[in-house]
Design a protein around this motif. Structure first.
Motif, PDB file in Angstrom:
ATOM      1  N   THR A  43       0.824  -1.208   0.000  1.00  6.44           N
ATOM      2  CA  THR A  43       0.000   0.000   0.000  1.00  6.44           C
ATOM      3  C   THR A  43       0.860   1.260   0.000  1.00  6.44           C
ATOM      4  OG1 THR A  43      -0.251  -0.034   2.423  1.00  6.44           O
ATOM      5  CG2 THR A  43      -1.950  -1.160   1.117  1.00  6.44           C
ATOM      6  N   TYR A 106      -9.101   6.525   7.759  1.00  2.00           N
ATOM      7  CA  TYR A 106     -10.452   6.033   7.511  1.00  2.00           C
ATOM      8  C   TYR A 106     -11.371   7.069   6.839  1.00  2.00           C
ATOM      9  CZ  TYR A 106     -14.871   3.687   8.013  1.00  2.00           C
ATOM     10  OH  TYR A 106     -16.086   3.117   7.744  1.00  2.00           O
ATOM     11  N   ASN A 109     -11.336   6.769   3.210  1.00  3.14           N
ATOM     12  CA  ASN A 109     -12.071   5.604   2.713  1.00  3.14           C
ATOM     13  C   ASN A 109     -13.569   5.890   2.636  1.00  3.14           C
ATOM     14  OD1 ASN A 109      -9.803   3.835   2.440  1.00  3.14           O
ATOM     15  ND2 ASN A 109      -9.741   3.758   4.655  1.00  3.14           N
ATOM     16  N   ALA A 112     -14.013   8.088  -0.335  1.00  2.00           N
ATOM     17  CA  ALA A 112     -13.868   7.305  -1.565  1.00  2.00           C
ATOM     18  C   ALA A 112     -15.118   6.480  -1.837  1.00  2.00           C
ATOM     19  CB  ALA A 112     -12.653   6.392  -1.476  1.00  2.00           C
ATOM     20  N   ALA A 113     -15.737   5.950  -0.786  1.00  2.00           N
ATOM     21  CA  ALA A 113     -16.913   5.108  -0.967  1.00  2.00           C
ATOM     22  C   ALA A 113     -18.124   5.905  -1.431  1.00  2.00           C
ATOM     23  CB  ALA A 113     -17.239   4.383   0.333  1.00  2.00           C
ATOM     24  N   PRO A 122      -9.431   4.235  -5.360  1.00  2.00           N
ATOM     25  CA  PRO A 122     -10.069   3.091  -4.699  1.00  2.00           C
ATOM     26  C   PRO A 122     -11.569   3.348  -4.574  1.00  2.00           C
ATOM     27  CG  PRO A 122      -8.190   3.902  -3.429  1.00  2.00           C
ATOM     28  CD  PRO A 122      -8.431   4.881  -4.521  1.00  2.00           C
ATOM     29  N   HIS A 123     -12.352   2.328  -4.765  1.00  2.00           N
ATOM     30  CA  HIS A 123     -13.805   2.516  -4.687  1.00  2.00           C
ATOM     31  C   HIS A 123     -14.501   1.300  -4.075  1.00  2.00           C
ATOM     32  CE1 HIS A 123     -12.956   0.652  -8.567  1.00  2.00           C
ATOM     33  NE2 HIS A 123     -14.124   0.083  -8.462  1.00  2.00           N
ATOM     34  N   THR A 124     -13.880   0.730  -3.079  1.00  2.00           N
ATOM     35  CA  THR A 124     -14.482  -0.390  -2.367  1.00  2.00           C
ATOM     36  C   THR A 124     -15.714   0.113  -1.622  1.00  2.00           C
ATOM     37  OG1 THR A 124     -12.268  -1.285  -2.062  1.00  2.00           O
ATOM     38  CG2 THR A 124     -14.010  -2.215  -0.694  1.00  2.00           C
ATOM     39  N   LEU A 126     -18.346   0.916   1.176  1.00  2.00           N
ATOM     40  CA  LEU A 126     -18.008   1.298   2.542  1.00  2.00           C
ATOM     41  C   LEU A 126     -18.099   0.133   3.530  1.00  2.00           C
ATOM     42  CD1 LEU A 126     -17.067   3.514   4.414  1.00  2.00           C
ATOM     43  CD2 LEU A 126     -19.459   4.184   4.723  1.00  2.00           C
ATOM     44  N   ARG A 129     -15.080  -2.045   2.968  1.00  2.00           N
ATOM     45  CA  ARG A 129     -13.875  -1.298   3.335  1.00  2.00           C
ATOM     46  C   ARG A 129     -13.755  -1.185   4.851  1.00  2.00           C
ATOM     47  NH1 ARG A 129      -8.998  -0.986   2.315  1.00  2.00           N
ATOM     48  NH2 ARG A 129      -8.207   0.400   3.864  1.00  2.00           N
ATOM     49  N   THR A 130     -14.866  -0.964   5.521  1.00  2.00           N
ATOM     50  CA  THR A 130     -14.854  -0.868   6.979  1.00  2.00           C
ATOM     51  C   THR A 130     -14.442  -2.202   7.591  1.00  2.00           C
ATOM     52  OG1 THR A 130     -16.539   0.855   6.948  1.00  2.00           O
ATOM     53  CG2 THR A 130     -16.272  -0.360   9.010  1.00  2.00           C
ATOM     54  N   GLN A 133     -10.763  -2.632   7.076  1.00  4.97           N
ATOM     55  CA  GLN A 133     -10.032  -1.715   7.952  1.00  4.97           C
ATOM     56  C   GLN A 133     -10.003  -2.255   9.382  1.00  4.97           C
ATOM     57  OE1 GLN A 133      -8.755   0.730   6.223  1.00  4.97           O
ATOM     58  NE2 GLN A 133      -8.186   2.373   7.584  1.00  4.97           N
TER      59      GLN A 133
END
Length: 147
Positions: A43, A106, A109, A112-113, A122-124, A126, A129-130, A133
């Motif tokens: 990363t 975070y 993220n 991004a979501a 990045p588009h994972t 939420l 992604r949570t 994380q």
């Protein structure tokens, strides 16, 4: 998803090496530290790869000034933390610092979501992604406590 795969695969390989006699990897926290280090190298390097960097700059929340600098600094911190995880004397501190970094990152993220900000951003979703994380955070805490 690649960081998760790297974390799991390298941790298992490191633990296997430890069971086969590689003393520095003889316990789960050390093997997990190796997996986390590999993940943070992956990363961290992404922060400096032109195509991926543009996507990371795009997901920095608007409240953060100088997004490109923020991406550079966080990438350098991830790489430094990875090195710290590999040195037994610095492992607990490195794991704690990386856990704090995961919490601090975070909001990017979440940002991004919310929308696809750039083609390489990045588009994972939420929720996923949570969950990821939380896994990374738990791994860092486990290394910090087990080191």
């Amino acid at each position: 998803m690649a960081p998760f795969v790297v974390l799991v695969v390298v941790t298992l390989l490191a633990r296997t090496a430890g069971a086969a006699g590689a003393t520095p990897l003889a316990d789960w926290p050390a093997a997990l530290a190796a997996g986390l280090a590999a993940m943070f190298v992956l990363t961290g390097v992404a922060h400096f790869t032109p195509r991926r960097r543009a996507g990371l700059v795009a997901i920095v929340p608007p409240a953060v000034p100088r997004p490109a600098l923020a991406v550079t600094v966080t990438g350098a911190l991830e790489l430094a933390g990875a090195v710290g995880l590999l040195v037994p004397a610095s492992r607990p501190l490195a794991a704690v610092c990386l856990a704090v970094l995961l919490v601090a990152l975070y909001p990017a993220n979440v940002h991004a979501a919310a929308a696809r900000r750039a083609p390489d951003a990045p588009h994972t979703p939420l929720g996923r992604r949570t969950a990821l994380q939380l896994v990374y955070l738990a791994a860092a805490v486990a290394v910090a406590l087990g080191a």
